[in-house]
Every structure is written in structure tokens, then in C-alpha cells.
Design an enzyme around this catalytic site. Structure first.
Site, PDB file in Angstrom:
ATOM      1  N   PRO A 106       7.514  -9.835   8.284  1.00  0.00           N
ATOM      2  CA  PRO A 106       6.774  -9.973   9.541  1.00  0.00           C
ATOM      3  C   PRO A 106       7.081  -8.873  10.552  1.00  0.00           C
ATOM      4  CG  PRO A 106       7.523 -12.124   8.808  1.00  0.00           C
ATOM      5  CD  PRO A 106       8.128 -11.118   7.874  1.00  0.00           C
ATOM      6  N   GLY A 148       7.074  -3.429   8.434  1.00  0.00           N
ATOM      7  CA  GLY A 148       5.961  -2.936   7.632  1.00  0.00           C
ATOM      8  C   GLY A 148       6.204  -1.480   7.291  1.00  0.00           C
ATOM      9  N   ILE A 181       2.348 -10.473   0.173  1.00  0.00           N
ATOM     10  CA  ILE A 181       2.806 -10.127  -1.173  1.00  0.00           C
ATOM     11  C   ILE A 181       1.763 -10.586  -2.204  1.00  0.00           C
ATOM     12  CG2 ILE A 181       4.700 -10.244  -2.803  1.00  0.00           C
ATOM     13  CD1 ILE A 181       5.365  -9.082   0.027  1.00  0.00           C
ATOM     14  N   THR A 182       1.203  -9.647  -2.939  1.00  0.00           N
ATOM     15  CA  THR A 182       0.127  -9.937  -3.892  1.00  0.00           C
ATOM     16  C   THR A 182       0.675 -10.553  -5.172  1.00  0.00           C
ATOM     17  OG1 THR A 182      -1.059  -8.017  -3.023  1.00  0.00           O
ATOM     18  CG2 THR A 182      -1.876  -8.946  -5.072  1.00  0.00           C
ATOM     19  N   GLY A 222     -29.232  -1.696   7.211  1.00  0.00           N
ATOM     20  CA  GLY A 222     -29.660  -2.278   8.476  1.00  0.00           C
ATOM     21  C   GLY A 222     -29.099  -3.671   8.658  1.00  0.00           C
ATOM     22  N   GLY A 223     -29.913  -4.579   9.167  1.00  0.00           N
ATOM     23  CA  GLY A 223     -29.462  -5.951   9.396  1.00  0.00           C
ATOM     24  C   GLY A 223     -29.010  -6.648   8.132  1.00  0.00           C
ATOM     25  N   GLU A 258       0.336  -0.376   1.163  1.00  0.00           N
ATOM     26  CA  GLU A 258       1.175   0.605   0.456  1.00  0.00           C
ATOM     27  C   GLU A 258       1.308   1.916   1.247  1.00  0.00           C
ATOM     28  OE1 GLU A 258       1.177   0.936  -3.761  1.00  0.00           O
ATOM     29  OE2 GLU A 258       0.087  -0.932  -4.019  1.00  0.00           O
ATOM     30  N   SER A 304      -2.527   4.965   6.659  1.00  0.00           N
ATOM     31  CA  SER A 304      -3.007   6.349   6.707  1.00  0.00           C
ATOM     32  C   SER A 304      -2.081   7.213   7.559  1.00  0.00           C
ATOM     33  CB  SER A 304      -4.429   6.397   7.268  1.00  0.00           C
ATOM     34  OG  SER A 304      -5.348   5.809   6.367  1.00  0.00           O
ATOM     35  N   GLU A 305      -1.521   6.627   8.619  1.00  0.00           N
ATOM     36  CA  GLU A 305      -0.601   7.366   9.470  1.00  0.00           C
ATOM     37  C   GLU A 305       0.664   7.747   8.696  1.00  0.00           C
ATOM     38  OE1 GLU A 305      -3.446   5.163  11.885  1.00  0.00           O
ATOM     39  OE2 GLU A 305      -2.123   4.546  10.256  1.00  0.00           O
TER      40      GLU A 305
END
Length: 392
Positions: free
Chosen positions: A135, A138, A164-165, A349-350, A373, A376-377
Site C-alpha cells: 500500500p 510502489g 498481486i496478479t 464517436g459515441g 511493473e 512510465s516515469e
């Protein structure tokens, strides 16, 4: 650089082309008809998971002596790419199981541990989780609070993990947990990885729901309350947990990149198909320059992403440094999927805002690839370090 890679060949072998077609046929025939229902119900599919196991999609890069398929990483990327072209959730199940579940056990486990766990995992009889994120930890993995104390030949674990996958379903056999096991000589936390089997007293795994994305994959919160396991459940050497995690994520980024590539391809195809069918002002909207140019840009970026990822896989398969390239591939492929999915929704579109159209799911699923995983940063930080930005 040019001399080192002069023999690089990204042409697929006949076996890889056949593999791609086989997985594509399976994804379109078995997964596609169930995508919408599973997504709406937030339901993990045991049926599809077992069928993917029968197809040989677990233990993809593991030595056959442990029940694996013995394939290279490029073949692995192709598999994930084709699954993600249809379903991010099913691709996530396979990618997480191979990279995060099986990977650490295969790469760092001793022979006894490999023989105990890998055969069932490679057959898809069982699944395995990798407990890293917490928590409050990360991107800053060093902030981990889950701890393990060695007493009388046993590890006593306390703490929690999140996101956790494959860690909380009926097929889950256990998890690998990164925990603080002491202090290093420099005063920093000593991290180690420890194996915890599912039914160990004090260990609780709870499935998470109400997710924005990957709704048909299994995501879990893990809780450890005086969980006690034998000392020999240590994975590799004590204090090597952080190195093991970094190595695992390096390889895992190739799979996440493949998910981005496949998802971008799926969103692009859905957008192109709709644009050719939808008519406004008497013409198919694909003929409008604004849409034609969007689709042209998408096609170009997808091919660029594919070349970047395949090159990173080639480097790994040929035992060359690939950490920087894996970060680049993960960063670029995930952001390309975001862009392509966004354009695909716009072209619809919609209707692109309605869940019965797959572009809505692609749009949602894209977001996690920019977070999971390594955000991007973080990828940009890895790349910046690799190219020497901080060597001043």
C-alpha cells in the site's frame, strides 16, 4: 554498437509464424466470444486458463526438464502480443504467471524448489503470485514494510501486499514474497524473497474487484500475520531479494511491452474496421483525411513498437545487456497503446464509449501498462541512468 549487433535478424522463423497463427486462432475462437461477459462480470475464467495451459502457454521459457516449453523470449512476446490483441485480461494472466510467478522460482530457486513447484506451474495445474507492491511501497520498493524474522530455523512474516496478479483464486498454490529480513552493512534494508504456500497459517489472500481494467484477471491483496515457514523457503541467498526483483522486472517489462503492442494492434484493427464501415456525408469515414491520417500514424507507431520490442527480445535471447532496451520497449509500447486506443475510441464517436464495442475495453486496459511493473516515469528514469544523464 553496430558491430556488436551486425548479425541481428528479426525475421521470424517458420515455427514462430506457426506459433503466432496458433495463438491468434485460439484467441479469436476461444477468448473473443467470452471477453465482454467476463469483463462485465469481473470473472476470472478457469476454463480459459486451463485451455491456455493445454495450448502450452505456461512455463514458456522454462527448460523442458521442469515441464516447460523451452522457447525463447521472442516467442514468448509473440504469444503475449496475440493474446493482448484480443484480451488484456487473459494476456495478463499468462504474462504475470510466466514472468512474475514462474520466473523467480526458475531463475533463483534451488533444485528442490524447482522440482517441487515448476512442473505443476508449467502444466497450468497451479498458479503463483509475486508479492512485491505494498500500500505504501510502489515505485519506492525500498519503502517495503513487510518483514520476515528468522527464529529457530523458521521465517516469521508479517505485513501486506497489494495488486498481486494470480494470487487469490482456486488455482493459486502460493506466492513469492519480498520482505525486509534485516539491515545491510550500509544501514539500508536487507530484502529477501521467501516462498509462502497457499494454506500456510496466518496467510490470507483476498481478490480485488471494481477495477477499471483487466477485470477478468485475478488481482489480490495479501495479508501475513505471523506466517511461519521453514528457513529453506528462502529463494536464493538472503539479502538478494532486491536484485531478484530488479532482474524479474527487467524480463517482465518485455511481456508488458508485448501486451501494449498487442493491445495497440487490436485497437487499431477495431478502429480501421469501424472507419471503413461507418458512413457519414455519403462516404466511409476512413476516407476522411483526418481519420486516414490518424490510422496511418497508428500503423506506423505500431510497427515501430514491434521493432523496438523484438530487438529487446533478441538482445535477451542472445545473452546481451537488455535492461535499457526493455525499459524503452515497455515505455513506448504502453504509450503507443494508449494513443492508438484513444484514436480508436474517437473514430467510433459515441459508440466508442459503449462497452459492447471492444475499443472501450482497449481504452481502459491501456492505462495499467503505463503503471504496472514500473510506471512510465520509472522507465524514463531507468533509461536516463542507462544513457548517462546522471554521470556528472
Amino acid at each position: 554498437m553496430a558491430g556488436r549487433e551486425k548479425n541481428m535478424d528479426l525475421n521470424l522463423t517458420q515455427e514462430q509464424e506457426l506459433l503466432r497463427q496458433s495463438v491468434r486462432d485460439f484467441a479469436e475462437g476461444e477468448i473473443a466470444p467470452k471477453c465482454e461477459e467476463l469483463d462485465l462480470k469481473e470473472e476470472f475464467s478457469y476454463e480459459l486458463t486451463k485451455k491456455m495451459a493445454e495450448l502450452g502457454l505456461f512455463g514458456i521459457t522454462v527448460d523442458p526438464k521442469y515441464g516447460g516449453q523451452g522457447m525463447d523470449y521472442l516467442s514468448y512476446a509473440i504469444i503475449i502480443e496475440e493474446l493482448a490483441r484480443v484480451s488484456g485480461s487473459q494476456a495478463a494472466t499468462v504474462a504475470a504467471e510466466n514472468s512474475l510467478g514462474i520466473g523467480p522460482l526458475y531463475n533463483f530457486g534451488n533444485e528442490t524448489q524447482k522440482q517441487r513447484y515448476l512442473p505443476d506451474l508449467c502444466r497450468g495445474k497451479t498458479l503463483w503470485g509475486f508479492g512485491l507492491t505494498e500500500p505504501d511501497a510502489g515505485s519506492d520498493a525500498g519503502a517495503s514494510k513487510t518483514n520476515a524474522e528468522l527464529k529457530n530455523g523458521k521465517w516469521i512474516i508479517n505485513g501486506s501486499k497489494i495488486f498481486i496478479t494470480n494470487a487469490a483464486n482456486d488455482m493459486t498454490a502460493g506466492v513469492t514474497v519480498q520482505a525486509v529480513t534485516g539491515k545491510r552493512g550500509d544501514g539500508k534494508k536487507e530484502m529477501s524473497c521467501i516462498i509462502v504456500e497457499k494454506r500456510t497459517k496466518g496467510f490470507t489472500a483476498k481478490a480485488m474487484h471494481k477495477k477499471l481494467l483487466w477485470r477478468a484477471s485475478n488481482t489480490a491483496e495479501l495479508y501475513f500475520s505471523d506466517v511461519t515457514v521453514p528457513e529453506e523457503n528462502l529463494l536464493g541467498k538472503r539479502g538478494d531479494g532486491f536484485k531478484q526483483m530488479l532482474s524479474t522486472l527487467d524480463s517482465g517489462r518485455l511481456a508488458i511491452a508485448a501486451m501494449g503492442l498487442g493491445g495497440a494492434q487490436g485497437a487499431f484493427e477495431a478502429g480501421l474496421k469501424y472507419a471503413k464501415q461507418r458512413k457519414q456525408f455519403g462516404s466511409a469515414i476512413s476516407t476522411f483525411q483526418v481519420n486516414a491520417f490518424k490510422l496511418a500514424d497508428c500503423a506506423t507507431k505500431i510497427e515501430s513498437a514491434r521493432a523496438l520490442l523484438y530487438r529487446a527480445c533478441w538482445l535477451k535471447d542472445n545473452h546481451k545487456p537488455f535492461s535499457k532496451e526493455a525499459a524503452m520497449a515497455k515505455l513506448y509500447c504502453s504509450e503507443v497503446m494508449h494513443e492508438v486506443a484513444n484514436h480508436a475510441v474517437q473514430i467510433h464517436g459515441g459508440y466508442g464509449c459503449m462497452e459492447e464495442y471492444p475499443v472501450a475495453r482497449f481504452y481502459r486496459d491501456a492505462k495499467l501498462l503505463e503503471i504496472g511493473e514500473g510506471t512510465s516515469e520509472v522507465q524514463r528514469l531507468v533509461i536516463a541512468r542507462a544513457i548517462g544523464c546522471f554521470d556528472v
